[in-house]
Design an enzyme around this catalytic site. Structure first.
Site, short mmCIF file in Angstrom:
data_model
loop_
_atom_site.label_atom_id
_atom_site.label_comp_id
_atom_site.label_asym_id
_atom_site.label_seq_id
_atom_site.Cartn_x
_atom_site.Cartn_y
_atom_site.Cartn_z
N SER A 101 0.73 8.51 -3.30
CA SER A 101 0.17 7.46 -4.13
C SER A 101 0.17 7.81 -5.61
O SER A 101 1.22 8.03 -6.20
CB SER A 101 -1.24 7.12 -3.62
N ASP A 242 1.10 1.88 -9.44
CA ASP A 242 1.04 3.33 -9.25
C ASP A 242 2.27 3.78 -8.46
O ASP A 242 3.18 3.00 -8.20
CB ASP A 242 -0.27 3.74 -8.57
N ASP A 244 3.14 4.43 -5.44
CA ASP A 244 3.62 3.74 -4.24
C ASP A 244 3.35 2.24 -4.29
O ASP A 244 3.56 1.53 -3.30
CB ASP A 244 3.02 4.35 -2.97
N ASP A 246 0.78 0.29 -4.36
CA ASP A 246 -0.27 -0.44 -3.63
C ASP A 246 -1.47 -0.73 -4.50
O ASP A 246 -2.45 -1.32 -4.04
CB ASP A 246 -0.68 0.31 -2.36
#
Length: 447
Positions: A101, A242, A244, A246
């Site tokens: 992440s 960010d 990834d 999400d």
């Protein structure tokens, strides 16, 4: 429940130290065995972000899954919500996202999704944990039953079309100049393309991943570069994802950051007006600003609070029938569309409101004045400082000082030996004193 591998968001740690090829292989075998349900051909989709260690982990997991008879579909770099969506769309038994992440490139992680596209329950993760440490030699597939692996083409187009369809019919982004910061991460291809196809003039930054620069001075955790670019180009809005993709934060035309609390307020008002809220309220965590709660109350909406972590927000949403929730950090869950936080889709919902109202982002997205909120961390080596008598007394005194109109939140980190102390209220001096008194007591107890 004490667990060895899984944390609040999958398995995460330093690559090639905690997240090793051996662990990745064993997770693949364990998850593959756990999700072989029924007589059909079993399949798993694997996506990743742009970290250097993604190659190592990806191929180790392929070995694990194929060794227990699962076919593997490799997606390459794709956002976490895209992997969740494609798990359902491709009728896979399991979805895997290799990502840490918003963490720096040295870290990596493994997130798992069930066939419904939702993150796994604690019970299922515990079942997989038991299998990771079990002797699986006798459960490996016979030579003729090994799985196959192949790269899937066209997945970017699938996700882009999916995202575009979340906008209201006959609405596009024509006339908007948008700067999008993809954090040199998983959305570096799909996010700029989706915005451009919707008619916007798009300037993309953070779209040159090299394996090392994911989240480095870019993205939702470092929006300063985006703010500068928005002001420089006189853009209408900036979107920061960010690593990834999400989570998302926005930047208005003045370069001011718009956090997840403000984004939830915008969507809540819009969906309430359109009778789209399935419950008269929003789900957020204990970290969301009290200003959001008060603002929602003026709209006749409630704010339900959960523990920190988007999985807890989603669990509450599913259990109680909400379709809007999220975190101050920018995880916005719109369950009409997605089974997890989706930064691009959340941004599109806000852009729809901006287009419909024809007003600047600074007017649309600053819905309320946040209360003074102060967060400090106290690191400790061992023991349980929160049980110290002086700490208990300091917490009680600070709560009394803040009164009924303020909040004090004390929570140990789930990933490191740190205690987080957060307070908010109408008077900044009172808030600072409340936090400092608790921090001082904790620091003494930790020493």
């Amino acid at each position: 429940m004490s667990r060895k591998y899984f944390g609040t968001d999958g398995i995460r740690g330093l690559s090639n130290r905690i997240i090793t090829p051996d662990l990745a292989l064993r997770v693949g075998q364990a998850a593959g065995i756990a999700f072989q349900r029924g007589d059909h051909a079993h399949r798993v989709v694997i996506g990743k972000d742009t970290r250097l260690s993604g190659y190592m982990i990806e191929y180790a997991m392929v070995a694990g899954f194929t060794s227990v008879g699962m076919d593997v579909m490799l997606l390459g770099p794709m956002p976490t919500p895209a992997v969740a969506m494609l798990t359902r769309s491709l009728r896979a038994d399991l979805g895997v996202m290799i990502s840490a992440s918003h963490n720096p490139f040295q870290d990596n992680g493994i997130k798992l999704f069930g066939p419904d596209g939702f993150k796994l329950s604690d019970e299922t993760e515990s079942e997989i944990e038991a299998l990771i440490d079990a002797e699986l030699h006798n459960r490996l597939s016979a030579p003729a039953n090994l799985g196959r692996a192949k790269r899937i083409e066209g997945v970017h187009a699938r996700y882009i079309e999916f995202a575009k369809r979340t906008l209201p019919r006959n609405l596009d982004l024509d006339g908007l100049r948008i700067v999008v910061d993809c954090a040199n991460g998983a959305a570096y291809k799909v996010a700029p393309e989706a915005l451009w196809e919707l008619g916007a003039e798009v300037v993309a930054i953070g779209v040159e991943p090299d394996g090392f620069n994911i989240n480095k001075d870019v993205g939702s955790t470092a929006p300063e570069a985006l703010s500068r670019k928005v002001r420089e180009l006189r853009a209408d809005i900036g979107i920061a994802l960010d690593g990834d993709a999400d989570r998302v934060v926005l930047v208005d035309e003045k370069g001011q950051v718009v956090d997840g609390d403000q984004l939830m307020a915008v969507v809540a008002k819009s969906w309430k007006d359109d009778n789209r809220l399935t419950q008269p309220g929003v789900v957020a965590t204990i970290m969301s600003n009290l200003g959001l709660e008060r603002h929602l109350a003026t709209l006749g909406l409630t704010l339900a609070r959960t523990a920190v972590g988007d999985r807890y927000v989603l669990e509450h949403m599913r259990e109680h029938g909400y379709n809007l929730g999220g975190e101050q950090s920018g995880h916005i869950i719109l369950s009409d569309y997605a089974t997890t936080g989706d930064g691009l889709i959340a941004a599109l919902q806000v852009l729809a409101v901006v287009k419909q109202q024809g007003r600047p982002v600074s007017e649309v997205c600053h819905c309320f004045q946040p209360l003074p909120q102060i967060l400090k961390n106290v690191r400790f080596r061992q023991g349980e400082p929160l049980k110290n008598e002086s700490v208990v007394s300091a917490i009680a005194a600070s709560r009394a000082r803040l009164g009924a109109d303020g909040r004090l939140v004390i929570r140990p980190s789930g990933t490191e030996p740190v205690i987080r102390v957060m307070a908010e209220g109408d008077n900044r001096d009172v808030v600072e004193r409340a936090v400092d008194d608790v921090v001082e007591a904790l620091t003494a107890a930790a020493a």
